[in-house]
Design an enzyme around this catalytic site. Sequence first.
Site, mmCIF file in Angstrom:
data_model
loop_
_atom_site.group_PDB
_atom_site.id
_atom_site.type_symbol
_atom_site.label_atom_id
_atom_site.label_comp_id
_atom_site.label_asym_id
_atom_site.label_seq_id
_atom_site.Cartn_x
_atom_site.Cartn_y
_atom_site.Cartn_z
ATOM 1 N N GLU A 165 0.825 -1.202 0.000
ATOM 2 C CA GLU A 165 0.000 0.000 0.000
ATOM 3 C C GLU A 165 0.865 1.260 0.000
ATOM 4 O O GLU A 165 0.596 2.210 -0.737
ATOM 5 C CB GLU A 165 -0.919 -0.019 1.229
ATOM 6 C CG GLU A 165 -2.028 0.997 1.185
ATOM 7 C CD GLU A 165 -2.979 0.868 2.362
ATOM 8 O OE1 GLU A 165 -3.850 1.753 2.493
ATOM 9 O OE2 GLU A 165 -2.855 -0.085 3.161
ATOM 10 N N GLY A 204 -8.193 4.659 7.056
ATOM 11 C CA GLY A 204 -9.067 4.429 8.194
ATOM 12 C C GLY A 204 -8.440 3.546 9.250
ATOM 13 O O GLY A 204 -8.687 3.710 10.456
ATOM 14 N N ALA A 205 -7.621 2.569 8.833
ATOM 15 C CA ALA A 205 -7.047 1.623 9.790
ATOM 16 C C ALA A 205 -5.529 1.651 9.847
ATOM 17 O O ALA A 205 -4.939 1.076 10.759
ATOM 18 C CB ALA A 205 -7.512 0.207 9.461
ATOM 19 N N SER A 206 -4.873 2.291 8.889
ATOM 20 C CA SER A 206 -3.406 2.336 8.906
ATOM 21 C C SER A 206 -2.916 3.630 8.289
ATOM 22 O O SER A 206 -3.664 4.339 7.608
ATOM 23 C CB SER A 206 -2.819 1.137 8.140
ATOM 24 O OG SER A 206 -3.124 1.229 6.759
ATOM 25 N N THR A 207 -1.648 3.923 8.534
ATOM 26 C CA THR A 207 -1.013 5.079 7.909
ATOM 27 C C THR A 207 0.343 4.637 7.377
ATOM 28 O O THR A 207 1.005 3.779 7.972
ATOM 29 C CB THR A 207 -0.860 6.257 8.889
ATOM 30 O OG1 THR A 207 -0.346 7.399 8.180
ATOM 31 C CG2 THR A 207 0.077 5.936 10.037
ATOM 32 N N GLN A 208 0.736 5.195 6.231
ATOM 33 C CA GLN A 208 1.977 4.802 5.556
ATOM 34 C C GLN A 208 2.850 6.018 5.287
ATOM 35 O O GLN A 208 2.337 7.093 4.964
ATOM 36 C CB GLN A 208 1.698 4.116 4.221
ATOM 37 C CG GLN A 208 1.134 2.727 4.307
ATOM 38 C CD GLN A 208 -0.329 2.675 4.692
ATOM 39 O OE1 GLN A 208 -0.718 1.974 5.615
ATOM 40 N NE2 GLN A 208 -1.158 3.449 3.997
#
Length: 495
Positions: A165, A204-208
């Site tokens: 992602e 919504g559930a992760s950050t990259q």
Amino acid sequence: MARKVLTVLLPLLLCVIAFAGLLLLSIPIRNVREPPSYKYGIVLDAGSSHTSMFVYKWIEEKENGTGIVSQHSMCDVHGGGISSYAENPSEAAESLVECLNQALKDVPKKRHPITPLYLGATAGMRLLNLTNPAASASVLSSVNEMLSKYPFDFRGARILSGQDEGVLGWVTANYLLENFIKYGWAGEWFRPKRGTVGAMDLGGASTQITFETASQTEDPANEVRLQLYGKSYRVYTHSFLCYGRDQMLKKLLAGVLQRHSTHPCWPVGYSAKVFLKDVYSSPCTSAQRPPDYDVSAEVTLSGSGNPILCQQLVSDLFNFSSCSFSQCSFNDVFQPPLSGNFIAFSAFYYTMDFLQKVMKLPVTSTAELRTAAKALCNESWEKLLELAPSQKSRLADYCASATFVHQLLVQGYRFDEHTFPRIAFQKKAGDTSIGWALGYMLNLTNMIPAGQMHFHKGTDHATWAVLLLIFIMIILISLVMIFCFARSSKTQSAI
């Protein structure tokens, strides 16, 4: 007399023809017998909170890796992400029907059989796969069955890793900004002499966070090497699961239920019912879950609008104290020094956009961002409703989001007063949404080659150069002829 006129007109005519030739040489020659034919690709971005469908198009003759892909259309699926249908997998598939039917109209019918269709699921499905692999498999199976019914070239649905992602989002951003390859005025593709931009995605559930680096990567899990258009890229990337906006808000709620009677990140005048099952059912809140809580219980929480307590609650989500590498972001995750410019999208963009356009607050520095977050947290629910009534469902959470974005960027990723201005908060590049979806399609359709890039011109280089010289010589000869005739005429007049 006629001879004199011809003597004047001939060099002028040659000069005009030569100038026209030069103009034509600057334009790539195309086959004008019929308009360019487009190819299409469809990607369903199955995020944790919702699903979006993107239809992309590109000129068919440039599919060999040098064509620029643009966004043809998009569609937001109604309802939650497909992971929210864990108990009713068939409904996950049904939720996609409306957008898929739109794709049938957006893509020309004769192109349906050769239009690739993909579905990529992100952190929401990664979490579901961790807690309930059987439910995750059922949701994907149901979605696969539905997508297979459509007349497109369906190529599967899968769960993307956090690394995928992050890297694909980086590829999309730099592709759209033409940092890999650019189309020149003479009809050729070339590599611009500028660096790539880093990419930061807050879902919504992760950050990259992903960026090109020349520094040594101490943790091999965070390094990806790419070969794009004949050039090698060394990229740092990391995905923080449970640090997306929605999961962060759940972790904050769990912290509030443990230590406070009111929610310091909610505005004064706001209250809501909180169902404990919704808070503690996520694996992101498992460490905060009471061992014997009532899954059917609910509590009513009111907002207290306390920016200091809110900041402390958000800070508790991060672990800045331990680092087993030379340097870390947070939670003992290695991060090299930041380099280059960055582009931040998804919830990063929406949070900053709210501060700037709704709250009318400047956010051009880390100090201004902190001040803006504090000002937002001090606003009452009544005032926020007056400012943005159309965003009622999200208004109560903007204080927490702004405080989180500040701490993530400044304390987590280590942006300071010098590097923060190098972040561009954007939703799109041109008319195309920034995210992993375009990079995903480019990768799976092999539209970004690993080897040397190809060049396309209206004519080959040798022919183009020879014609250019011929036309320049014709112009020079014509000008000399005109000059000589003018001088001759002047001499005869004097006599």
